[in-house]
Scaffold this motif. Structure first.
Motif, PDB file in Angstrom:
ATOM      1  N   ILE A 298     126.031  48.736-102.107  1.00 37.36           N
ATOM      2  CA  ILE A 298     125.910  47.472-101.384  1.00 37.36           C
ATOM      3  C   ILE A 298     124.771  46.656-101.965  1.00 37.36           C
ATOM      4  O   ILE A 298     123.702  47.159-102.249  1.00 37.36           O
ATOM      5  N   ARG A 299     125.008  45.411-102.152  1.00 40.65           N
ATOM      6  CA  ARG A 299     123.956  44.496-102.583  1.00 40.65           C
ATOM      7  C   ARG A 299     123.996  43.265-101.698  1.00 40.65           C
ATOM      8  O   ARG A 299     124.962  43.005-100.994  1.00 40.65           O
ATOM      9  N   TYR A 300     122.940  42.498-101.746  1.00 40.12           N
ATOM     10  CA  TYR A 300     122.860  41.271-100.961  1.00 40.12           C
ATOM     11  C   TYR A 300     123.100  40.080-101.866  1.00 40.12           C
ATOM     12  O   TYR A 300     122.690  40.074-103.018  1.00 40.12           O
ATOM     13  N   ILE A 301     123.738  39.091-101.339  1.00 36.56           N
ATOM     14  CA  ILE A 301     123.936  37.873-102.120  1.00 36.56           C
ATOM     15  C   ILE A 301     123.459  36.680-101.315  1.00 36.56           C
ATOM     16  O   ILE A 301     123.766  36.560-100.132  1.00 36.56           O
ATOM     17  N   ILE A 302     122.675  35.834-101.944  1.00 33.52           N
ATOM     18  CA  ILE A 302     122.160  34.634-101.293  1.00 33.52           C
ATOM     19  C   ILE A 302     122.615  33.432-102.095  1.00 33.52           C
ATOM     20  O   ILE A 302     122.057  33.141-103.150  1.00 33.52           O
TER      21      ILE A 302
ATOM     22  N   GLY B 222     138.158  42.424 -93.693  1.00 26.82           N
ATOM     23  CA  GLY B 222     137.422  43.252 -94.634  1.00 26.82           C
ATOM     24  C   GLY B 222     136.162  43.794 -94.004  1.00 26.82           C
ATOM     25  O   GLY B 222     135.768  43.385 -92.902  1.00 26.82           O
ATOM     26  N   PRO B 223     135.477  44.716 -94.680  1.00 28.83           N
ATOM     27  CA  PRO B 223     134.294  45.368 -94.119  1.00 28.83           C
ATOM     28  C   PRO B 223     132.997  44.582 -94.330  1.00 28.83           C
ATOM     29  O   PRO B 223     131.925  45.106 -94.125  1.00 28.83           O
ATOM     30  N   TRP B 224     133.084  43.319 -94.728  1.00 23.94           N
ATOM     31  CA  TRP B 224     131.902  42.554 -95.093  1.00 23.94           C
ATOM     32  C   TRP B 224     131.123  42.124 -93.854  1.00 23.94           C
ATOM     33  O   TRP B 224     131.653  42.055 -92.740  1.00 23.94           O
ATOM     34  N   MET B 225     129.864  41.812 -94.081  1.00 24.36           N
ATOM     35  CA  MET B 225     129.004  41.308 -93.007  1.00 24.36           C
ATOM     36  C   MET B 225     128.286  40.065 -93.519  1.00 24.36           C
ATOM     37  O   MET B 225     127.874  39.993 -94.675  1.00 24.36           O
ATOM     38  N   VAL B 226     128.142  39.067 -92.650  1.00 26.72           N
ATOM     39  CA  VAL B 226     127.512  37.809 -93.035  1.00 26.72           C
ATOM     40  C   VAL B 226     126.570  37.366 -91.923  1.00 26.72           C
ATOM     41  O   VAL B 226     126.776  37.683 -90.747  1.00 26.72           O
TER      42      VAL B 226
ATOM     43  N   ASP C 107     136.177  37.310-105.378  1.00 26.89           N
ATOM     44  CA  ASP C 107     135.352  38.040-106.339  1.00 26.89           C
ATOM     45  C   ASP C 107     134.084  38.565-105.686  1.00 26.89           C
ATOM     46  O   ASP C 107     133.687  39.719-105.897  1.00 26.89           O
ATOM     47  N   LEU C 108     133.448  37.742-104.858  1.00 27.80           N
ATOM     48  CA  LEU C 108     132.181  38.145-104.235  1.00 27.80           C
ATOM     49  C   LEU C 108     132.376  39.323-103.292  1.00 27.80           C
ATOM     50  O   LEU C 108     131.595  40.274-103.293  1.00 27.80           O
ATOM     51  N   THR C 109     133.421  39.269-102.478  1.00 30.72           N
ATOM     52  CA  THR C 109     133.633  40.342-101.502  1.00 30.72           C
ATOM     53  C   THR C 109     134.118  41.632-102.165  1.00 30.72           C
ATOM     54  O   THR C 109     134.081  42.694-101.542  1.00 30.72           O
ATOM     55  N   ALA C 110     134.592  41.544-103.400  1.00 32.10           N
ATOM     56  CA  ALA C 110     134.950  42.756-104.128  1.00 32.10           C
ATOM     57  C   ALA C 110     133.714  43.477-104.654  1.00 32.10           C
ATOM     58  O   ALA C 110     133.780  44.672-104.971  1.00 32.10           O
ATOM     59  N   ARG C 111     132.596  42.762-104.740  1.00 30.92           N
ATOM     60  CA  ARG C 111     131.390  43.337-105.339  1.00 30.92           C
ATOM     61  C   ARG C 111     130.249  43.523-104.341  1.00 30.92           C
ATOM     62  O   ARG C 111     129.360  44.337-104.571  1.00 30.92           O
ATOM     63  N   TYR C 112     130.254  42.771-103.253  1.00 35.48           N
ATOM     64  CA  TYR C 112     129.130  42.821-102.320  1.00 35.48           C
ATOM     65  C   TYR C 112     129.637  42.999-100.891  1.00 35.48           C
ATOM     66  O   TYR C 112     130.780  42.696-100.572  1.00 35.48           O
ATOM     67  N   ASP C 113     128.757  43.502-100.047  1.00 36.04           N
ATOM     68  CA  ASP C 113     129.145  43.769 -98.656  1.00 36.04           C
ATOM     69  C   ASP C 113     128.351  42.964 -97.632  1.00 36.04           C
ATOM     70  O   ASP C 113     128.812  42.784 -96.507  1.00 36.04           O
ATOM     71  N   PHE C 114     127.162  42.537 -97.994  1.00 33.67           N
ATOM     72  CA  PHE C 114     126.319  41.817 -97.041  1.00 33.67           C
ATOM     73  C   PHE C 114     125.920  40.473 -97.649  1.00 33.67           C
ATOM     74  O   PHE C 114     125.446  40.424 -98.783  1.00 33.67           O
ATOM     75  N   PHE C 115     126.117  39.406 -96.871  1.00 27.79           N
ATOM     76  CA  PHE C 115     125.896  38.060 -97.392  1.00 27.79           C
ATOM     77  C   PHE C 115     124.907  37.289 -96.521  1.00 27.79           C
ATOM     78  O   PHE C 115     125.017  37.297 -95.294  1.00 27.79           O
ATOM     79  N   PHE C 116     123.990  36.650 -97.180  1.00 31.22           N
ATOM     80  CA  PHE C 116     123.005  35.784 -96.521  1.00 31.22           C
ATOM     81  C   PHE C 116     123.155  34.396 -97.157  1.00 31.22           C
ATOM     82  O   PHE C 116     122.428  34.027 -98.056  1.00 31.22           O
TER      83      PHE C 116
END
Length: 329
Positions: free
Chosen positions: A4-8, A235-239, A207-216
């Protein structure tokens, strides 16, 4: 479990639309008038601009002053408008305030400085939002968001496998030298369109949700594209929602929203202005008086309360660090 990584999504600049001026529909008190240059993008962004509108509207309703607002196409376009306003004489016993709705108008103020508009007459004032330095001859209001950003990182850490995540502090502070890969920063634009690229972000989401799980998504109206994608596809993502409670826009994927109460900051400032009190040129608010916070989505109340309680002191320290950094830029 994938790493899991964070994306801003970071937006550098914003966009201004349609230069118009609109005045009050009915007579108001005649001793105070307020002019407001709407920040880039205009109203209806379900975030920053709408919150400012709420604050100015609340102050106008409370004190019944005349309110005029402008929708310029660029910050530079406001230079002759404000210059003319500054040169027009005020009637005895009256005052006029010009509110510049974002730090984008720094270029406006500097152009006015070059034109010799300052110092302003005693019966006129300019106030600019979201500017932190003290190098301009105008009043400024800023809300430091780093405390809430830090807490959002702590939430991400709490929701994830700690072995696959970098420290939450790195999420909030940016590129921590000890954890250089803990934050992925994507700059969607280096131009004025930055805060209003919801469709572009929507198209990036597969593309982003295929690589990351948590979004800020610290990106104003652009974040709406991510919320919409998460509504359309499960999907299992969190924002984290931005600026106001956005939980209804992605109810299955939003753990909390970062609440930025610029509306309350405006009302507090206007209270002092209307009463004729002396106001410092620079006003900076944050978590200490409740103008930035995390608001839990349904089902995450206990988690957000626990994270805030455990990490509040460190969040306040980070807030102070960034206040000093922003103030001395």
């Amino acid at each position: 479990m994938r790493s899991i990584r964070y994306i801003i999504p970071v937006i550098l600049l914003t966009i201004l639309t349609g230069c118009t001026k609109t005045g009050p529909d009915s007579p108001a008190r005649d001793d105070v008038t307020v002019h407001w240059a709407i920040s880039p993008g205009g109203l209806g962004d379900m975030g920053y601009n709408d919150i400012i509108f709420g604050g100015i509207s609340a102050a106008a309703s409370r004190y019944d002053f005349g309110l005029y607002y402008y929708r310029p196409e660029s910050a530079e376009e406001m230079v002759p408008v404000v210059e003319q306003w500054a040169s027009e004489p005020q009637a005895d016993g009256t005052r006029s305030l010009f509110v510049l709705g974002a730090s984008d108008y720094e270029v406006t103020v500097r152009a006015l400085m070059d034109k010799g508009v300052f110092p302003l007459p005693e019966d006129k004032d300019i106030m600019m939002l979201e500017y932190f330095a003290d190098d301009l001859p105008v009043h400024t209001i800023g809300i430091v968001a780093m405390s809430a950003a830090y807490l959002a990182g702590c939430v991400a850490d709490s929701l994830s496998d700690p072995q696959s995540l970098a420290a939450a502090e790195a999420f909030c502070l940016g590129a921590d030298p000890e954890h250089p890969d803990s934050v992925t920063v994507i700059e969607l634009s280096d131009g004025y369109s930055g805060f209003y690229m919801a469709d572009s972000l929507y198209r990036m989401c597969p593309d982003l949700t295929a690589r990351y799980d948590f979004f800020f998504p610290y990106a104003g109206g652009t974040a709406l594209g991510m919320y919409r994608y998460m509504r359309d596809y499960s999907g299992p993502w969190m924002v984290v929602g931005m600026d106001m409670d956005q939980s209804d826009l992605a109810p299955d994927n939003m753990c909390c929203s970062m609440i930025k109460r610029i509306d309350r900051a405006i009302v507090l400032w206007m209270d002092s202005y209307i009463r004729g009190e002396e106001i410092p040129l620079r006003t900076i608010h944050g978590m200490e008086i409740g103008l930035i916070s995390l608001s839990p989505s349904e089902g995450y109340e206990t988690l957000i309360e626990d994270v805030t309680a455990r990490h509040r002191n460190r969040a306040l320290e980070i807030e102070q660090i960034y206040t000093e950094i922003l103030s001395s830029r």
